[in-house]
Design a protein around this motif. Structure first.
Motif, PDB file in Angstrom:
ATOM      1  N   ALA A  31      13.836  56.584   4.618  1.00 39.78           N
ATOM      2  CA  ALA A  31      13.383  55.693   5.429  1.00 39.78           C
ATOM      3  C   ALA A  31      12.180  55.347   5.985  1.00 39.78           C
ATOM      4  O   ALA A  31      12.558  54.233   6.630  1.00 39.78           O
ATOM      5  N   LEU A  32      11.489  56.471   6.538  1.00 44.65           N
ATOM      6  CA  LEU A  32       9.838  55.900   6.763  1.00 44.65           C
ATOM      7  C   LEU A  32       9.202  54.894   5.470  1.00 44.65           C
ATOM      8  O   LEU A  32       8.908  54.092   6.370  1.00 44.65           O
ATOM      9  N   PRO A  33       9.636  54.574   4.234  1.00 43.58           N
ATOM     10  CA  PRO A  33       9.020  53.235   4.464  1.00 43.58           C
ATOM     11  C   PRO A  33       9.668  52.180   4.327  1.00 43.58           C
ATOM     12  O   PRO A  33       9.217  51.361   4.574  1.00 43.58           O
ATOM     13  N   LEU A  34      11.056  52.550   5.208  1.00 45.11           N
ATOM     14  CA  LEU A  34      11.864  51.105   5.846  1.00 45.11           C
ATOM     15  C   LEU A  34      10.559  50.668   6.247  1.00 45.11           C
ATOM     16  O   LEU A  34      11.204  49.525   6.921  1.00 45.11           O
ATOM     17  N   PHE A  35       9.860  51.270   7.364  1.00 41.82           N
ATOM     18  CA  PHE A  35       9.303  50.509   8.406  1.00 41.82           C
ATOM     19  C   PHE A  35       8.090  49.802   7.995  1.00 41.82           C
ATOM     20  O   PHE A  35       7.276  49.202   8.793  1.00 41.82           O
ATOM     21  N   ILE A  38       5.598  43.844   2.941  1.00 41.78           N
ATOM     22  CA  ILE A  38       6.789  44.264   3.013  1.00 41.78           C
ATOM     23  C   ILE A  38       7.209  45.530   1.757  1.00 41.78           C
ATOM     24  O   ILE A  38       6.286  45.515   0.474  1.00 41.78           O
ATOM     25  N   TRP A  39       7.941  46.191   1.978  1.00 41.85           N
ATOM     26  CA  TRP A  39       8.317  47.537   0.460  1.00 41.85           C
ATOM     27  C   TRP A  39       9.206  47.129   0.512  1.00 41.85           C
ATOM     28  O   TRP A  39      10.111  45.704  -0.034  1.00 41.85           O
ATOM     29  N   ASP A  40       8.714  47.364  -1.537  1.00 44.58           N
ATOM     30  CA  ASP A  40       9.996  47.051  -2.384  1.00 44.58           C
ATOM     31  C   ASP A  40      10.405  48.326  -2.516  1.00 44.58           C
ATOM     32  O   ASP A  40       9.721  49.618  -2.694  1.00 44.58           O
ATOM     33  N   ILE A  41      11.879  47.983  -3.154  1.00 41.92           N
ATOM     34  CA  ILE A  41      12.312  49.592  -3.702  1.00 41.92           C
ATOM     35  C   ILE A  41      11.808  49.720  -4.806  1.00 41.92           C
ATOM     36  O   ILE A  41      11.953  51.047  -4.682  1.00 41.92           O
ATOM     37  N   THR A  42      11.198  49.146  -5.657  1.00 42.06           N
ATOM     38  CA  THR A  42      10.362  50.271  -7.533  1.00 42.06           C
ATOM     39  C   THR A  42       8.957  50.861  -6.241  1.00 42.06           C
ATOM     40  O   THR A  42       8.973  51.758  -7.525  1.00 42.06           O
ATOM     41  N   SER A  43       8.424  51.139  -5.282  1.00 37.36           N
ATOM     42  CA  SER A  43       7.775  51.960  -4.891  1.00 37.36           C
ATOM     43  C   SER A  43       8.514  53.481  -4.415  1.00 37.36           C
ATOM     44  O   SER A  43       7.893  53.813  -4.228  1.00 37.36           O
ATOM     45  N   TYR A  44       9.549  53.379  -4.026  1.00 39.93           N
ATOM     46  CA  TYR A  44      10.408  54.227  -4.376  1.00 39.93           C
ATOM     47  C   TYR A  44      10.232  55.689  -5.332  1.00 39.93           C
ATOM     48  O   TYR A  44       9.431  56.490  -5.229  1.00 39.93           O
ATOM     49  N   PHE A  45       9.617  55.158  -6.710  1.00 36.09           N
ATOM     50  CA  PHE A  45       9.358  55.759  -7.995  1.00 36.09           C
ATOM     51  C   PHE A  45       8.076  56.922  -7.661  1.00 36.09           C
ATOM     52  O   PHE A  45       8.145  58.004  -8.459  1.00 36.09           O
ATOM     53  N   TYR A  46       7.553  56.047  -6.683  1.00 39.76           N
ATOM     54  CA  TYR A  46       6.054  56.424  -6.927  1.00 39.76           C
ATOM     55  C   TYR A  46       5.441  58.094  -5.660  1.00 39.76           C
ATOM     56  O   TYR A  46       5.172  59.115  -5.916  1.00 39.76           O
ATOM     57  N   LEU A  47       6.546  58.307  -5.111  1.00 43.35           N
ATOM     58  CA  LEU A  47       6.570  59.130  -3.958  1.00 43.35           C
ATOM     59  C   LEU A  47       6.896  60.413  -4.967  1.00 43.35           C
ATOM     60  O   LEU A  47       6.238  61.670  -4.632  1.00 43.35           O
ATOM     61  N   PHE A  48       8.218  60.720  -5.378  1.00 44.72           N
ATOM     62  CA  PHE A  48       8.207  61.670  -6.218  1.00 44.72           C
ATOM     63  C   PHE A  48       8.801  61.356  -7.551  1.00 44.72           C
ATOM     64  O   PHE A  48       9.842  61.533  -8.342  1.00 44.72           O
ATOM     65  N   PRO A  49       7.926  61.012  -8.416  1.00 45.12           N
ATOM     66  CA  PRO A  49       8.549  60.593 -10.239  1.00 45.12           C
ATOM     67  C   PRO A  49       9.586  61.417 -10.859  1.00 45.12           C
ATOM     68  O   PRO A  49      10.348  61.080 -11.684  1.00 45.12           O
ATOM     69  N   TYR A  50       8.343  62.635  -9.966  1.00 43.74           N
ATOM     70  CA  TYR A  50       8.989  63.588 -11.775  1.00 43.74           C
ATOM     71  C   TYR A  50      11.125  64.066 -10.782  1.00 43.74           C
ATOM     72  O   TYR A  50      12.089  64.988 -11.863  1.00 43.74           O
ATOM     73  N   PHE A  51      10.965  63.915  -9.660  1.00 41.75           N
ATOM     74  CA  PHE A  51      12.083  64.877  -9.324  1.00 41.75           C
ATOM     75  C   PHE A  51      13.005  63.146 -10.006  1.00 41.75           C
ATOM     76  O   PHE A  51      13.708  63.522  -9.853  1.00 41.75           O
ATOM     77  N   GLU A  92      13.063  45.247   6.282  1.00 42.07           N
ATOM     78  CA  GLU A  92      12.390  44.312   5.014  1.00 42.07           C
ATOM     79  C   GLU A  92      12.575  44.904   4.234  1.00 42.07           C
ATOM     80  O   GLU A  92      11.363  45.825   3.935  1.00 42.07           O
ATOM     81  N   ILE A  93      12.963  44.525   3.143  1.00 46.12           N
ATOM     82  CA  ILE A  93      13.065  45.278   1.993  1.00 46.12           C
ATOM     83  C   ILE A  93      12.807  44.017   0.601  1.00 46.12           C
ATOM     84  O   ILE A  93      14.266  42.821   0.686  1.00 46.12           O
ATOM     85  N   THR A  94      11.885  44.080  -0.205  1.00 43.25           N
ATOM     86  CA  THR A  94      12.367  43.128  -1.544  1.00 43.25           C
ATOM     87  C   THR A  94      12.972  45.040  -3.334  1.00 43.25           C
ATOM     88  O   THR A  94      12.967  45.308  -2.519  1.00 43.25           O
ATOM     89  N   TYR A  95      13.130  43.417  -3.741  1.00 41.65           N
ATOM     90  CA  TYR A  95      14.258  44.170  -4.690  1.00 41.65           C
ATOM     91  C   TYR A  95      13.089  44.290  -6.345  1.00 41.65           C
ATOM     92  O   TYR A  95      13.108  42.040  -6.953  1.00 41.65           O
ATOM     93  N   PHE A  96      12.128  44.820  -6.644  1.00 41.52           N
ATOM     94  CA  PHE A  96      11.603  43.972  -7.869  1.00 41.52           C
ATOM     95  C   PHE A  96      10.593  43.164  -7.801  1.00 41.52           C
ATOM     96  O   PHE A  96      10.484  41.937  -8.682  1.00 41.52           O
ATOM     97  N   GLY A  97      10.132  43.069  -6.023  1.00 39.82           N
ATOM     98  CA  GLY A  97       8.834  41.693  -6.107  1.00 39.82           C
ATOM     99  C   GLY A  97       9.655  40.218  -5.484  1.00 39.82           C
ATOM    100  O   GLY A  97       9.176  39.650  -5.624  1.00 39.82           O
ATOM    101  N   LEU A  98      11.708  40.897  -5.787  1.00 40.67           N
ATOM    102  CA  LEU A  98      12.607  39.586  -5.829  1.00 40.67           C
ATOM    103  C   LEU A  98      12.759  39.125  -4.223  1.00 40.67           C
ATOM    104  O   LEU A  98      12.235  39.704  -3.278  1.00 40.67           O
TER     105      LEU A  98
END
Length: 355
Positions: A234-238, A249-262, A130-136
């Motif tokens: 893949a882990l955040p998808l759980f 629910i995990w939102d796709i924008t939250s991936y940015f927090y994991l390694f922003p400078y990457f 389960e995942i949302t996109y930009f909170g939608l």
């Protein structure tokens, strides 16, 4: 997943150190010969991922099937959750093997991309996250499977692209542990396997971390970076798979927090090379972290700079989250801070010796 006994972790760490020591000082192994684009100047062993990834996988399986190794093992009582873990481990193993084959034979980019897309698509179809996109609201399943497959494969390869300096990927992924804890606090409660998997991973990597410290005697190679990239993405998808009062629910924008400078360094460099009509898959030394290593700061100074920047992001994220500010406002603030700090670094670091 498991309440660890310190002796078990100590034994795992010692085993990791022994295995990596044997590989570093043995006569066999895959060697990375330096060229004009390399950040190292001597022949160095690579494909360290072929040691710590199997050790990680076997350790997780051991904890799954041997509850007596710890005080509790909730996964052993939840067949659905166990199946999710098996699926995750299978994906990590496949990416590790794919990366090792690429280390040995240098697969064509098209073939590797096809295999990666296939593996991720099958993983997502079976897992059904389960995942949302930009909170939608989530997209229809066929569309979100396609979008998420392309996104995850890009992210996995982004992690692989950024694995070019001693300890850089290690320190970034370590800090991402805390970033994920802030983005999804429920994911790291002690009865959730996300916490345990990260602990087992870092302990399994102890030997590699020891020999990868500048000046590195061992690189992880594609066998390690691709597998780690898949695992971390893949882990955040759980998140949200377990239903409960604290589920989210995990939102796709939250991936940015994991390694922003990457994200910033990787995407900006790819865009720049695209407009310069350079080959996107060829090795180069145009990333910002590579440029900083060519200054008097060297590798250690570069690690310190990006570690401090990533930790600053974690602190800002924590403060904003603690004050219950909106997700959109939090994302905007952190994104603007990241872009500004990255832009200032790019502007003040001299450009030289780029391929």
């Amino acid at each position: 997943m498991v309440s660890f006994f310190p002796p078990i972790l100590a034994i795992l760490a010692v085993l990791s150190l022994i295995l990596h020591t044997f590989y570093v000082y043995s006569r066999f192994g895959v060697k990375d010969v330096p060229n004009e684009r390399s950040l190292h100047d001597v022949v160095t062993k690579k494909s360290g991922g072929m040691f710590f990834i199997p050790l990680f996988l076997l350790s997780v399986i051991a904890f799954l099937f041997c509850p007596q190794l710890g005080k509790s093992l909730p996964l052993s009582q939840d067949s659905a959750q166990r199946m999710d873990v098996y699926l995750l481990l299978a994906g990590v193993l496949i990416f590790c093997i794919l990366g090792f084959v690429d280390d040995l034979y240098h697969l064509s980019p098209k073939l590797r991309l096809f295999l990666e897309l296939s593996v991720v698509a099958v993983f997502l179809v079976w897992m059904n996250p389960e995942i949302t996109y930009f909170g939608l609201i989530s997209l229809p399943k066929p569309i979100y499977i396609f979008v998420l497959t392309v996104f995850l494969v890009f992210a996995v390869n982004l992690v692989n692209f950024m694995d070019g300096m001693d300890w850089y990927l290690v320190t970034t992924l370590f800090i991402s542990f805390f970033s994920l804890a802030i983005a999804s606090p429920h994911f790291y409660v002690t009865d959730h396997f996300g916490y345990s998997l990260y602990v087992i991973l870092f302990v399994s990597m102890f030997g590699f971390i020891f020999y990868n410290f500048p000046k590195a005697k061992l690189f992880m190679g594609d066998s390690g970076s691709l597998a780690l990239g898949f695992l971390v993405m893949a882990l955040p998808l759980f998140v949200g798979k377990e239903k409960g009062p604290d589920s989210e629910i995990w939102d796709i924008t939250s991936y940015f927090y994991l390694f922003p400078y990457f994200w910033l360094d990787g995407v900006f460099t790819l865009i720049k090379r695209f407009f310069q009509k350079k080959h996107l898959f060829s090795a180069h030394r145009e990333h910002l972290f590579q440029r900083i290593t060519e200054t008097k700061l060297g590798k250690i100074g570069t690690l310190v700079i990006f570690s401090l920047l990533n930790l600053t992001i974690v602190c800002i994220h924590f403060v904003l989250k603690f004050n219950n500010l909106s997700n959109l406002f939090t994302l905007v603030v952190i994104f603007l801070f990241s872009v500004l700090s990255y832009g200032l670094l790019w502007a003040f670091v001299p450009r030289k010796n780029l391929a």
